[in-house]
Design a protein around this motif. Structure first.
Motif, short mmCIF file in Angstrom:
data_model
loop_
_atom_site.label_atom_id
_atom_site.label_comp_id
_atom_site.label_asym_id
_atom_site.label_seq_id
_atom_site.Cartn_x
_atom_site.Cartn_y
_atom_site.Cartn_z
N SER A 172 26.71 14.31 -16.54
CA SER A 172 27.59 15.42 -16.21
C SER A 172 28.87 15.40 -17.05
CB SER A 172 27.94 15.39 -14.73
OG SER A 172 28.62 14.21 -14.42
N PHE A 173 29.30 14.21 -17.50
CA PHE A 173 30.46 14.14 -18.40
C PHE A 173 30.17 14.90 -19.69
CE2 PHE A 173 32.60 9.92 -17.02
CZ PHE A 173 32.77 10.44 -15.76
N GLU A 175 27.83 17.18 -20.22
CA GLU A 175 27.69 18.61 -19.93
C GLU A 175 29.05 19.28 -19.84
OE1 GLU A 175 25.53 18.83 -16.30
OE2 GLU A 175 23.75 19.61 -17.31
N ALA A 176 29.96 18.63 -19.10
CA ALA A 176 31.28 19.24 -18.89
C ALA A 176 31.98 19.45 -20.22
CB ALA A 176 32.12 18.36 -17.97
#
Ligand SMILES: Nc1ncnc2c1ncn2[C@@H]1O[C@H](COP(=O)(O)OP(=O)(O)OP(=O)(O)O)[C@@H](O)[C@H]1O
Ligand SMILES: [Mg+2]
Lengths: 293, 253
Positions: A172-173, A175-176
């Motif tokens: 998710s890091f 992706e963000a």
């Protein structure tokens, strides 16, 4: 009757649990005990040899007097050299494996290679370093050859630990960062790497601690039995603690007379290696603060 | 509603494949500017897939393939001239689980602006305050901006993520189940924000009450197809399709 059986079963399970706990405690206690015994043995025998002069002077009188200063310096230099070799290569390989490589035969081959490399005995690395760096590339027995050899030795461990640390950073890091308009390299450099770095460094420093204590890789590639001066270039031979101990204990003129020096050197090496591991753990704890996920 | 609102996102005959898997089937939809559009439908029906097409986050999925066209403000975002990075800056995204970076609150918000070259501390300070105010988080964190965002509560973290996306002043904000990891109070705060936000929002949600509470229009997806799309009130009270009716009345999940 059923009730009685239940009670019986519970009692037996309880006894089993007690036994299992006892066995686990014994095993833990035993390994701790052995470790403590080794450390105490080296400390008790090594401390008498320790003095300011021992740490800061060159050896004298066929090593039976004086200190081990050049060996300490040599070991530290070799360790730094190994780290300078292994970090760029290992971190680069880990970033490639964790972030860029598409799963496939090539990646599987690389990963298998890395895993197998970690199992190769260190003396094989020593011979490889002798043939490649010392002879073929003409670096001679030198700080450079020894650092490169030790660097290769810890490369698989550094790579594996770094890849693991990278994989543990949440997807998710990435992706963000990407969703905010970062390109892949920016996402890796600015978000993934900082998050993974504590883990990556810890792995590297632990590997380094191991490398600093290795004898076989440097005995053919870097270490001199005795040097008059500290190295003034990377092409110089250096003394190192593990090979110094080996020499004193096997080759020296006064094997018995140098026992205190042997234990003193062993103690210094032990402190150095344990110090590195402790440093790694402290660094990890510091960097991790407020960054749990 | 006075006049038909202006379309900001237009998808035309979109088909999308993960390898051989046909994840979206001939989806066409017009999404209105300044409205909240909710996407509902059973798990695996393609809501997230569609959402990620709107800011080209599917570019990173190996083996993915798109047919059809998507326009934002009239320009094709998959056309030869489209710049994916520019599109991601104009179309922000908030994910299902709060995913602040392991950095300070301040640095989280600054991440996007710094990428586009804004570096002056004075400028960044202004942007941070504006974004945090817009995300209704300013009062809670204004004194702890240098604290790690990971130390905040889940609801605060999610609003950091909203603020982080807003700091780039996007035209559109995509939200993929933004409250599914939050407790009711935090959810209420995020919902409150969505209702008052002054931009186009496309939100995926599993929670039909939530869709009803916050959205102007709702799209119902089923097995990769857009089954029904219309004003939220109408879709929930007078669904036109049997599948929609079955879904919103809970006859399948
Ligand atoms: N990266 C991928 N590779 C292959 N198939 C995928 C991938 N991502 C999603 N899919 C498949 O595409 C379909 C749609 O997935 P998507 O994530 O869009 O569903 P969703 O409607 O968001 O579901 P949920 O409500 O559970 O989040 C699913 O069947 C899923 O298995
Ligand atoms: Mg989804």
């Amino acid at each position: 009757m059923l009730e009685a059986q239940k009670g019986f079963g519970r009692q037996r399970r309880y006894r089993e649990q007690k036994l299992a706990f006892l066995a686990i405690r014994l095993a833990a206690g035993l390994s701790l005990g052995v470790m403590a015994a080794i450390i105490i043995y080296i400390v008790v025998n090594g401390v008498p040899a320790l003095s300011w002069a021992f740490l800061t002077e060159f050896p004298r009188d066929n090593m039976s007097a004086g200190g081990i200063f050049p060996a300490i310096v040599g070991t530290v230099l070799l360790a730094v050299g190994a780290l300078l070799t292994a970090l760029p290569l290992g971190f680069g390989a880990a970033i490639y494996l964790a972030e860029y490589a598409r799963p496939g035969p090539l990646v599987t081959a690389i990963r298998l290679g890395v895993a197998n490399l970690a199992g190769v005995p260190s003396v094989v690395f020593g011979l490889f370093g002798l043939s490649l760096f010392v002879t073929t590339l003409g670096f001679g027995r030198s700080l450079l050859s020894g650092s490169l050899t030790l660097g290769l030795l810890i490369l698989p461990t550094v790579t594996a630990a770094a890849e693991e640390a990278l994989r543990q950073t949440p997807a998710s890091f990435r992706e963000a960062a990407l969703a905010l308009g970062a390109n892949r390299w920016q996402a890796i450099r600015q978000v993934v790497l900082p998050a993974a770095l504590p883990g990556m460094l810890t792995g590297a420093i632990l590997a380094l601690g191991r490398a600093a204590g290795e004898t076989a890789p440097i005995v053919f590639t870097a270490s001199a039995a005795y040097t008059l001066l500290l190295p003034d270039s990377i092409y110089r031979e250096v003394m190192a603690l593990p090979t110094h101990i080996l020499n004193l204990a096997t080759n020296s003129v006064h094997i018995e007379a140098t026992r205190p020096q042997q234990f003193g050197s062993a103690l210094v090496l032990l402190v150095l290696v344990l110090g590195l591991s402790t440093f790694a753990i402290v660094v990890r704890a510091k960097l991790r603060r407020g960054r749990q996920w | 509603m006075v006049a038909e609102p202006q379309t900001i996102i237009e998808a035309r005959n979109v088909d999308f494949y993960y390898g051989d898997f046909h994840a979206l089937k001939n989806v066409s939809i017009n999404i209105a500017a300044q409205e909240v559009t909710a996407m509902i439908g059973p798990s695996g029906c393609g809501k997230s897939t569609f959402l990620k097409l709107l800011n080209r986050m599917n570019d990173f999925t190996p083996g993915a393939r798109l047919a059809g066209e998507i326009f934002i403000s009239g320009a094709s975002i998959y056309g030869p001239d489209a710049d994916p990075v520019d599109i991601r800056r104009r179309v922000g995204m908030v994910f299902q689980r709060p995913n602040p970076f392991a950095k300070s609150i301040y640095d989280n918000i600054c991440y996007g602006p710094r990428l586009v070259g804004i570096r002056k501390p004075q400028d960044l300070d202004v942007l941070v305050e504006k974004a945090l105010r817009a995300a209704a988080l300013w009062d809670e964190v204004k004194d702890i901006l240098s604290k790690s965002a990971m130390e905040l509560s889940g609801g605060q973290q999610q609003r950091v993520c909203v603020a982080r996306a807003l700091a780039l002043e996007p035209e559109i904000l995509l939200m993929d189940e933004p409250t599914s990891a939050l407790d009711p109070i935090a959810t209420a705060k995020v919902e409150e924000w969505i209702k008052n936000a002054n931009l186009t929002i496309v939100i995926v949600t599993h929670n039909m009450q939530q869709a009803a509470r916050i959205s102007d229009r709702t799209a119902f997806f089923f097995m990769g197809e857009l089954v029904e799309f219309g004003p939220t009130m109408e879709l929930f009270t007078r669904p036109q399709e049997t599948q929609t009716e079955n879904y919103i009345t809970g006859r399948f999940g």
